[in-house]
Design a protein around this motif. Structure first.
Motif: not given
Length: 572
Positions: A206-215, A217-234
């Motif tokens: 989870v921390k490795l994934r968050n590191d990628l997401a934050q680099k 520009g996302y707050d965390n990896y969960f939000d990144m996945k919603l935006a990039e893979d599932y096309d839905i806003k939190p």
């Protein structure tokens, strides 16, 4: 669950280096153009389609190769197959590590993108897919390594009770039928032991994934996945979750109250003394228990599912679908569909036993696989994607048919069949609660992976699933397979549940029971399956149901069935 790990996790497995896959073009000579004319330059849309089609030739090979290698590893998790899967992952990583192609994609983006909305999504997807491996190579390599390490550790783990090996199917059987609390606790603890095994590794992942997401520009990896893979806003997801929760709140209270009453009577204890390991028992005259009693072998499960699909117009034995359905050593213990080649090759891994849940599982995974092999293979490769919310909805709709279509009706009385169908309302209500628990836990885990996750899981169980404050805090959370293989995916199940109810309502209006009308297959092929991922969910829903996605059919069905079940109990 569809296992396509690459197309559902774009940009996650990109590494290394490859050659340019986009041919240079010669400039048009000036003497070929009339003096009064200016040579027509290709539009961004035309440039992108040309580039996309060139990319797709190699992309198809490497992604299908990785998917096939993943299949080999999941059905036999030995060192040799792990090495092959890692090599396939490296190969597709090398393909996407192409700076020249990445620069061409970026140039189209930076010059205004493309006008066609569908093409713009593909452009964004490809830019991320190529760019991540170039700009975040080290982070992605670390994520891949950790994911594979955990998978190998988990796949080779053997659950045990009193020192004796047990399968996931055996654990499930105990939780459904065993009335001795001591035995139940041992079974629950055996499952949780697999969570204990990988919990610390998952936190690191989870921390490795968050590191990628934050680099990125996302707050965390969960939000990144919603935006990039599932096309839905939190906030859109929250709105949907809240709408269903509010519209089914009364049913939830009715269902939880009834379950606790039945369990307390079955164990002869006060409801306040119920613990997590008490839940899951099929009590007394529970219709699912009566169905399970009549399914004598796991092979019978296969026969029931194949008969149901034949009734819709699909002969599973004639379709290019490979089945690996029964438990064995060194095989992954979950259920997946592998969409190897749309239109040509799908594979199902399952661990069936002789119960209704296994019928649900096989019907579900066959839904994924039939969707895959009925997708038009002449579509542009990027539009053949069979990992959408729509395919999950179809699979869930198929899984429901053990109840909605009475697939066990030849084994049980009409009265039991009716009760079993009505019990879907309770199951859907429980699904809503467990989904909200699973989704909120995952989101909060990514927001703060250093918190006490055992305690957080306990709090989510108390909040959503009616568990006791006196329960022990455990690593049960780490037994959720999606947290490893499909991060942020559980919310997709939730949205798919709304779609499946809306689809089923419209389809049964047209055909009656789907498994009793062979025209069903032609309709599904023509209006849904052939399009793969080339159409938006709402576009298909408008065609089939006449409306965009709505929670109405799902909520109405839950409330109607829960009320009917409660009324029947009162009459008894």
């Amino acid at each position: 669950m569809n296992i396509n790990k690459i197309t559902q996790a774009l940009g996650i497995n990109t590494q290394n280096k490859t050659t340019n896959v986009y041919p240079k073009t010669k400039p048009m000579p000036m003497d070929s153009v009339e003096f009064s004319q200016t040579a027509k330059q290709p539009s961004n849309d035309e440039k992108f389609v040309s580039l996309r089609d060139e990319i797709s030739i190699g992309m198809k090979e490497v992604l299908e190769g990785e998917e096939s290698a993943a299949w080999d590893f999941y059905i036999n998790s030995n060192e040799e197959n792990l090495a092959k899967m890692n090599a396939a992952t490296d190969k597709q990583g090398e393909f996407f590590d192409n700076k020249e192609v990445y620069e061409k994609l970026k140039a189209i983006n930076e010059s205004g993108g493309v006008k066609d909305a569908k093409l713009q999504k593909q452009l964004t997807k490809l830019t991320t897919q190529f760019g991540d491996g170039i700009e975040y190579k080290d982070e992605i390599e670390a994520i891949n390594k950790k994911e594979n390490e955990i998978s190998q550790k988990l796949n080779s783990f053997q659950m045990k009770i009193d020192g004796e090996p047990v399968s996931k199917a055996q654990i499930q059987k105990i939780m459904e039928t065993e009335t001795n609390p001591e035995v139940r606790k041992k079974a629950a603890d055996a499952k949780i032991a697999s969570g204990d095994l990988i919990a610390d590794d998952l936190v690191e992942l989870v921390k490795l994934r968050n590191d990628l997401a934050q680099k990125k520009g996302y707050d965390n990896y969960f939000d990144m996945k919603l935006a990039e893979d599932y096309d839905i806003k939190p906030e859109e997801l929250d709105k949907l979750l809240n709408e269903v929760a509010q519209n089914t709140a009364k049913s939830k209270d009715t269902v939880m109250s009834g379950i606790k009453k039945e369990l307390s009577e079955a164990y002869g204890i006060d409801p306040k003394d119920l613990r997590s390991y008490h839940f899951g028992l099929l009590t007394g005259e529970d219709p699912e228990k009566l169905v399970n009693d009549e399914i004598k072998t796991k092979e019978q499960v296969v026969d029931i599912a194949k008969k149901a699909y034949l009734g819709m117009g699909y002969n599973v034995d004639d379709l290019p679908i490979t089945l690996d359905l029964f438990p064995r050593e060194n095989k992954n213990t979950h259920g997946f569909s592998f969409p190897i080649t749309p239109g040509k090759d799908a594979r199902i891994l399952a661990n069936l036993t002789n119960n209704a849940s296994s019928v649900d599982t096989l019907m579900h995974e066959l839904g994924h696989s039939v969707f895959t092999v009925k997708t038009d293979p002449t579509l542009p490769y990027m539009e053949q994607d069979t990992t959408s919310t729509m395919t999950e909805a179809v699979a869930m709709m198929m899984g429901d048919m053990i109840r909605t279509e009475g697939l066990a009706k030849d084994l049980i009385s009409p009265e039991v069949n009716e009760k079993f169908a009505t019990s879907l309302g309770k199951e859907e209500s429980l699904f809503v609660n467990s989904s909200m628990r699973t989704i909120e836990f995952e989101r909060r885990m990514y927001q703060n992976p250093d918190q006490d996750l055992k305690q957080l899981w306990k709090e989510m169980n108390v909040k959503y699933t009616g568990r006791s404050e006196m329960d022990e805090a455990t690593n049960e959370w780490a037994t959720i397979p999606h947290y490893l293989s499909h991060p942020a995916y559980y919310q997709n199940y939730f949205r798919s549940a709304l779609i499946k109810a809306q689809l089923y309502e419209a389809l049964t209006d047209k055909f009656g029971k789907l498994t009793e009308n062979t025209e069903t297959a032609n309709y599904l092929d023509e209006h849904i399956f052939q399009y793969g991922g080339s159409k938006e969910d709402n576009e298909i829903l408008r065609d089939v149901t006449g409306d965009n996605l709505s929670a109405k059919a799902f909520c109405d069905r839950i409330n109607r069935l829960v009320e009917a079940e409660e009324a029947a109990k009162q009459e008894e």
